[in-house]
Scaffold this active site. Structure first.
Site, short mmCIF file in Angstrom:
data_model
loop_
_atom_site.label_atom_id
_atom_site.label_comp_id
_atom_site.label_asym_id
_atom_site.label_seq_id
_atom_site.Cartn_x
_atom_site.Cartn_y
_atom_site.Cartn_z
N LYS A 280 0.75 -1.19 -0.04
CA LYS A 280 0.16 0.01 -0.01
C LYS A 280 0.91 1.28 0.08
CE LYS A 280 -4.12 -1.64 2.42
NZ LYS A 280 -4.99 -1.75 1.49
N ARG A 354 -10.67 -11.38 1.60
CA ARG A 354 -11.41 -12.28 0.95
C ARG A 354 -10.80 -13.71 0.91
NH1 ARG A 354 -11.52 -9.09 -4.72
NH2 ARG A 354 -11.33 -7.39 -3.19
N1 BES Z 1 -8.21 -3.74 4.25
C1 BES Z 1 -8.54 -3.41 2.87
C2 BES Z 1 -9.65 -2.42 2.34
C3 BES Z 1 -9.60 -1.04 3.06
C4 BES Z 1 -9.07 -0.01 2.39
C5 BES Z 1 -10.16 -0.77 4.42
C6 BES Z 1 -9.06 1.22 2.97
C7 BES Z 1 -10.37 0.45 4.79
C8 BES Z 1 -9.71 1.79 4.11
C9 BES Z 1 -8.40 -4.51 1.88
O1 BES Z 1 -7.64 -5.62 2.37
C10 BES Z 1 -7.72 -4.00 0.75
O2 BES Z 1 -6.55 -3.63 0.61
N2 BES Z 1 -8.60 -3.94 -0.56
C11 BES Z 1 -8.24 -3.41 -1.52
C12 BES Z 1 -8.78 -4.41 -2.74
C13 BES Z 1 -8.21 -4.12 -4.18
C14 BES Z 1 -6.64 -4.71 -4.22
C15 BES Z 1 -8.86 -5.07 -5.03
C16 BES Z 1 -8.77 -2.10 -1.79
O3 BES Z 1 -9.87 -1.92 -1.51
O4 BES Z 1 -7.99 -1.34 -2.33
MN MN Z 2 -5.77 -5.27 1.75
#
Ligand code: BES
Ligand code: MN
Ligand code: ZN
Length: 498
Positions: A280, A354
């Site tokens: 990230k 997921r």
């Molecule tokens: N934990 C995150 C989702 C999230 C993002 C929660 C920002 C709260 C704030 C999840 O694991 C994630 O990183 N999801 C990705 C999925 C994508 C790679 C398809 C996302 O939402 O960017």
């Molecule tokens: Mn994630």
């Protein structure tokens, strides 16, 4: 904090502080009218002089002369009677709780639940008193070294009701509100703790503690070898880059006969989500300590219903691990075999929620559950779609979705239904495995939920995406504990319906 329902006349005599609601424009409401009479028109005069106009959320603390029924009087503005609904009622209570904590009162008699609120019966009005007051008293488990000021704690709240029947209803409501409050506190504590404290092991220990505290709860915590034995290939892929060992936490609450099918609550327990190899961006990465909020919420919910001794069976299942980059971390393009046997091509290691959930959902099958509800801070896309006000709700069973939606409304912890299905599953096509773990930017919350739906076939399943609702950013940064209120309300309601 102790809550007690008391019949109006008795309560006032014991109160350190009487909390009374006042409407705008000289409209005094039930309790204020009585107080006004006893105090020679005190409130009417305050309104007339403009010292207390009773706008929603206004507060005025007045010391009372000795010999009065209470030593202090706290006036709470309710706004106009016409505009006084469930939202306003909650806001008024929040102001009351805030004002009381500030002044260090140790006990209070609250008269606000005596005001009629559209659609809310006495039990619900009392319930919200307990929930709001407990939440207001919640303290973040901080590690600040400066000495904490020793404020006198608000310890006893008496909630006044008009008569014995209303008091009985209030007492029932207070129990539920206090239980929601304690479930919320449990969940918020876990989520607020730093990720070097709140590890998967720590979460497992807290779940084991629950079992010590409540004889109705049995907790089982599986370590990596246990998870391997279950062939949870997707869960294992997420944890493999991390030094911190994973845990599969299974917390069984027995409130009904053994053969009654349980509700399974499956929680995402990523104690830190760096994104893994699909790392990230640095800004706000710290917030990914909250990525175990779903797991914390399902455990908090079990705590609440154990306190309530609800006559149902519930199993909380939390897949807890970190998502970290390292030489041993899972890579984009890796293919894993899930517990269900379906293979997944991991195209983005940041879509890890997921992956842990699909195996936990498969695990829930052994309980032949009446319903499976997974709770997860699953997608940023859900925040884009719905903001921070409502959680995303997806389900393969309309009745279940409806039940959760209604529970969310009653509990002021709303969810909004979003679609899932074939079209979204098509976005998850992989040339190399049964399914890919990401499906592009479009409808990201829906493709994520549709992925999970592939593992929930033939079960009544719902998914709550709480990415936007489980915590607050900015000055108020911290966990909200959502969706504990919705889930507890849902379960309470289920026991009533059956
Ligand atoms: N934990 C995150 C989702 C999230 C993002 C929660 C920002 C709260 C704030 C999840 O694991 C994630 O990183 N999801 C990705 C999925 C994508 C790679 C398809 C996302 O939402 O960017
Ligand atoms: Mn994630
Ligand atoms: Zn995540």
């Amino acid at each position: 904090m102790e809550f007690m329902a008391i019949i109006d006349a008795k309560a006032r005599a014991q109160a350190g502080c009487a909390v009374v609601g006042v409407y705008e424009n000289g409209d005094l409401g039930v309790a204020a009218r009585q107080v006004d009479k006893q105090m020679q028109g005190l409130i009417t005069n305050l309104q007339g002089s403009g010292d207390f106009t009773a706008k929603l959320g206004d507060t005025l603390m007045l010391p009372l002369p000795s010999g009065s029924a209470a030593s202090r009087l706290l006036l709470i503005g309710l706004g106009t009677r016409a505009g006084f609904g469930r939202k306003q009622y909650r806001k008024a209570l929040q102001s009351a709780a805030q004002a009381l904590t500030k002044t260090g009162a140790s006990d209070a008699a609250v008269y606000l639940a005596m005001e009629p609120v559209a659609e809310l019966d006495m039990a619900y009005r009392a319930r919200i008193v307990a929930e709001v007051f407990t939440s207001q008293a919640y303290k973040v488990p901080d590690l600040k070294t400066s000495p904490k000021p020793k404020a006198r704690r608000l310890a006893a709240i008496n909630v006044a009701a008009a008569d014995a029947r209303a008091a009985k209803a209030a007492a029932q409501g207070l129990r539920i509100g206090a239980a929601i409050g304690s479930g919320l506190g449990f969940a918020r504590d876990l989520a607020n703790l730093p990720p070097n404290v709140c590890t998967p092991t720590y979460m497992g220990n807290r779940a084991l503690q629950l079992a010590k505290e409540f004889s109705s709860i049995k907790t089982k915590v599986l370590d990596e070898s246990g998870i391997k034995a279950l062939k949870m290939g997707a869960f294992l892929a997420v944890t493999q880059g991390s030094e911190e060992p994973p845990r599969l936490i299974v917390c069984e609450y027995r409130g009904a006969k053994k053969d009654v099918a349980p509700v399974c609550l499956v929680g995402k327990g990523i104690t830190f989500d760096s994104g893994g190899i699909s790392l990230k961006d640095p800004p706000a990465m710290d917030e990914m300590k909250f990525d175990m909020s779903g797991g914390a919420a399902v455990l908090g919910t079990v705590r609440a219903i154990a306190e309530l001794k609800l006559p149902i069976n519930v199993v909380a299942i939390v897949a807890a691990c970190e998502n970290m980059p390292s030489g041993s971390a899972v890579k984009p393009a890796d293919i894993v075999t899930t517990m269900s046997g379906q293979t997944v091509e991991i195209l983005n290691t940041d879509a890890e929620g997921r992956l842990v959930l699909c195996d936990a959902i498969t695990y829930s099958r052994r309980y032949k559950p009446a319903a499976v509800i997974d709770v997860a801070t699953l997608t940023g896309a859900c925040i884009i779609a719905l903001g921070n006000h409502v959680s995303g709700l997806m389900s393969n069973t309309p009745e279940l979705a409806q039940e959760l939606e209604s529970a969310g409304i009653r509990a002021d912890d709303r969810a909004w239904r979003l679609p899932i299905g074939e079209e979204y599953v098509d976005q998850l096509k992989s040339n190399f495995a049964d399914i890919a773990n990401v499906g592009g930017r479009e409808g990201g919350a829906c493709t994520a939920a549709s992925f999970l739906g592939k593992f929930a076939k033939d079960m009544a399943w719902a998914h709550l995406d709480v990415a936007g609702t489980a915590w607050l950013s900015g000055a108020q940064k911290g966990s909200t504990g959502r969706p504990v209120p919705m889930l507890v309300d849902f379960l309470v309601h289920r026991t009533k319906a059956s």
